[in-house]
Design an enzyme around this catalytic site. Structure first.
Site, PDB file in Angstrom:
ATOM      1  N   HIS A  43       0.800  -1.229   0.000  1.00 40.91           N
ATOM      2  CA  HIS A  43       0.000   0.000   0.000  1.00 40.91           C
ATOM      3  C   HIS A  43       0.827   1.272   0.000  1.00 40.91           C
ATOM      4  CE1 HIS A  43       1.024   0.020   4.259  1.00 40.91           C
ATOM      5  NE2 HIS A  43       0.697   1.293   4.258  1.00 40.91           N
TER       6      HIS A  43
HETATM    7  C1  UD1 Z   1      -2.025   5.936   5.310  1.00 45.60           C
HETATM    8  C2  UD1 Z   1      -0.699   6.497   5.823  1.00 45.60           C
HETATM    9  C3  UD1 Z   1       0.361   5.406   5.804  1.00 45.60           C
HETATM   10  C4  UD1 Z   1      -0.120   4.183   6.562  1.00 45.60           C
HETATM   11  C5  UD1 Z   1      -1.446   3.738   5.970  1.00 45.60           C
HETATM   12  C6  UD1 Z   1      -1.975   2.521   6.694  1.00 45.60           C
HETATM   13  C7  UD1 Z   1      -0.332   8.877   5.302  1.00 45.60           C
HETATM   14  C8  UD1 Z   1       0.442   9.823   4.470  1.00 45.60           C
HETATM   15  N1  UD1 Z   1      -0.212   7.582   4.968  1.00 45.60           N
HETATM   16  O1  UD1 Z   1      -1.837   5.567   3.959  1.00 45.60           O
HETATM   17  O2  UD1 Z   1       1.516   5.885   6.428  1.00 45.60           O
HETATM   18  O3  UD1 Z   1       0.850   3.154   6.444  1.00 45.60           O
HETATM   19  O4  UD1 Z   1      -2.383   4.808   6.083  1.00 45.60           O
HETATM   20  O5  UD1 Z   1      -3.065   1.972   6.037  1.00 45.60           O
HETATM   21  O6  UD1 Z   1      -0.993   9.285   6.215  1.00 45.60           O
HETATM   22  N2  UD1 Z   1      -8.965   4.909   0.876  1.00 45.60           N
HETATM   23  C9  UD1 Z   1     -10.215   4.331   0.863  1.00 45.60           C
HETATM   24  N3  UD1 Z   1     -10.845   4.150   2.063  1.00 45.60           N
HETATM   25  C10 UD1 Z   1     -10.292   4.504   3.248  1.00 45.60           C
HETATM   26  C11 UD1 Z   1      -9.023   5.099   3.248  1.00 45.60           C
HETATM   27  C12 UD1 Z   1      -8.361   5.282   2.048  1.00 45.60           C
HETATM   28  O7  UD1 Z   1     -10.751   3.992  -0.177  1.00 45.60           O
HETATM   29  O8  UD1 Z   1     -10.932   4.273   4.296  1.00 45.60           O
HETATM   30  C13 UD1 Z   1      -8.247   5.057  -0.428  1.00 45.60           C
HETATM   31  C14 UD1 Z   1      -8.550   6.346  -1.134  1.00 45.60           C
HETATM   32  O9  UD1 Z   1      -8.435   6.111  -2.499  1.00 45.60           O
HETATM   33  C15 UD1 Z   1      -7.420   7.241  -0.662  1.00 45.60           C
HETATM   34  C16 UD1 Z   1      -6.269   6.271  -0.629  1.00 45.60           C
HETATM   35  O10 UD1 Z   1      -6.843   5.046  -0.171  1.00 45.60           O
HETATM   36  O11 UD1 Z   1      -7.174   8.320  -1.523  1.00 45.60           O
HETATM   37  C17 UD1 Z   1      -5.136   6.670   0.260  1.00 45.60           C
HETATM   38  O12 UD1 Z   1      -5.593   6.884   1.599  1.00 45.60           O
HETATM   39  P1  UD1 Z   1      -4.758   7.804   2.599  1.00 45.60           P
HETATM   40  O13 UD1 Z   1      -5.454   7.906   3.897  1.00 45.60           O
HETATM   41  O14 UD1 Z   1      -4.363   9.081   1.930  1.00 45.60           O
HETATM   42  O15 UD1 Z   1      -3.392   7.033   2.785  1.00 45.60           O
HETATM   43  P2  UD1 Z   1      -3.066   5.469   2.958  1.00 45.60           P
HETATM   44  O16 UD1 Z   1      -2.536   4.986   1.675  1.00 45.60           O
HETATM   45  O17 UD1 Z   1      -4.184   4.740   3.604  1.00 45.60           O
END
Ligand code: UD1
Length: 361
Positions: A207
């Site tokens: 991820h």
């Molecule tokens: C975040 C953390 C990362 C951690 C990870 C654990 C940051 C910069 N990154 O990454 O350090 O290891 O969490 O999981 O804070 N999305 C969904 N549903 C959700 C959450 C996210 O669909 O409930 C999708 C969306 O497309 C979103 C993407 O995942 O844009 C990224 O989510 P985001 O919270 O920005 O970062 P993570 O990749 O989850």
């Protein structure tokens, strides 16, 4: 004493579980603020219910967005919460955008900040997590470090006087759940279609932005997993699904079998039953180590350097740069038979965190 925990992403909920349990039964007031960074039930709700964490007192509902939008939304929403709650300590966890925003909002309003899992460094300035942890450490008043190595990093940045070695709270939760799994309290969850739980399989997650956000790199990693001779259970984070879909990449291929993320006890059960782990997750590297499975980490570096001892964990920055035999040998190697010691502490870190916060209150 009133402590306000700011959490938002899945790994923070895992760390919150032992902290919330350590506060329960003390006279201290523990307030939980969920930023809403993770909102899918698979990444949030199942961790509250599965790990018996009390429901959040406040939910900010910020959701996804670019780094600036997400961090800014938490920052803007926190002012009102802090003024209402007036905590003695704001406790932030790990290295996500919610961590940095929680710390910054408290500093600006002169509330004291404690950073749990302080002092980790990858020294890779391309990683959003590295920005978040460095800035949070330098903003915080109290640095709760998980390892000796983290203490050394903090000292080398001039932060020794604010640092305390408490151990890693993930040991607290991982060993408790491991024991419950071994006692038969949590059955093996449903694994992705195509994985036979009675035969050897690998558990995999991917991820990190540096792996998911470049279509060529992501395609190469998926192909490398797919060509392994052992079936791979890929527990796909929504970020991975979203990126793969936007690049038109199919995740399931060859020996790669895709399923949903698992609740915590399900993951522990799946790893315990597995032949090994291939991941880019910091938490899963450590869980593999604690649960006695070999881990292959698809990154050029790790913050959890202790796991590299005796090849319990091995870094593979790019499987495509290895020949097929070397890649297969690495990813499918058995767990070493060496003693691992306790580099992450004794499973009592959360109790120590509460004590240190109370002592310094
Ligand atoms: C975040 C953390 C990362 C951690 C990870 C654990 C940051 C910069 N990154 O990454 O350090 O290891 O969490 O999981 O804070 N999305 C969904 N549903 C959700 C959450 C996210 O669909 O409930 C999708 C969306 O497309 C979103 C993407 O995942 O844009 C990224 O989510 P985001 O919270 O920005 O970062 P993570 O990749 O989850």
């Amino acid at each position: 004493m009133k402590v306000l925990s700011v959490v938002g992403a899945r790994p923070q909920l895992v760390k919150l579980a032992p902290i919330a349990a350590a506060f329960a039964g003390t006279p201290h007031d523990h307030v939980i603020v969920h930023t809403g960074q993770h909102y899918d039930a698979d990444l949030s709700d199942v961790f509250f219910s599965g790990l018996n964490i009390p429901d959040p007192d406040v939910h900010l509902g910020v959701g996804s967005g670019s780094h600036g939008v997400q961090t800014g939304a938490v920052l803007a929403a926190m002012d009102k919460v802090l003024e209402q709650e007036r905590p003695d300590w704001v406790l932030v966890y790990g290295d996500t955008n919610s961590t940095l925003a929680g710390a910054l909002s408290a500093v600006k309003l002169h509330y004291r900040v404690a950073h749990l899992e302080a002092g980790l460094r990858s020294f890779n300035r391309r990683m959003p997590e590295e920005h978040n942890r460095v800035m949070t450490d330098h903003a915080a008043d109290l640095l709760l470090a998980p390892t000796e190595e983290a203490m050394r990093h903090l000292a080398s940045e001039g932060l020794a006087s604010r640092s305390v070695l408490v151990g890693d709270v993930m040991v607290d939760v991982c060993l408790r759940i491991r024991d419950a799994v071994l006692a038969g309290e949590h059955p093996l969850p449903e694994l992705p279609e195509g994985i036979d739980p009675e035969a050897p399989y690998l558990v995999s997650t991917l991820h990190r932005a540096e792996n998911t956000d470049d279509p060529e790199r992501l395609a190469g990693l998926l192909d490398s997993l797919a060509e392994l001779p052992v079936p791979v259970a890929l527990l796909a984070h929504p970020r991975l699904n979203a990126r793969a879909e936007s690049y038109g990449l199919k995740l399931s291929r060859g020996n790669l079998h895709v399923g949903r993320p698992l609740p915590y006890a399900g993951l522990v059960a799946a790893v315990l039953r597995s032949a090994g782990v291939v991941t880019d997750s910091g938490g899963l590297q450590k869980e593999a180590f604690l649960l006695g499975r070999a881990c292959t980490t698809l990154r050029p570096e790790t913050e959890w350097v202790e796991t590299l001892e005796d090849r319990w964990n091995q870094l593979v920055p790019d499987p495509r740069s290895l020949d097929r035999d070397a890649w297969t040998e690495t990813a499918t190697r058995p767990a070493p038979d060496s003693e691992r010691g306790e580099p992450y502490g004794d499973g009592q870190a959360a109790r120590r965190v509460v004590q240190v916060l109370a002592d310094q209150n």
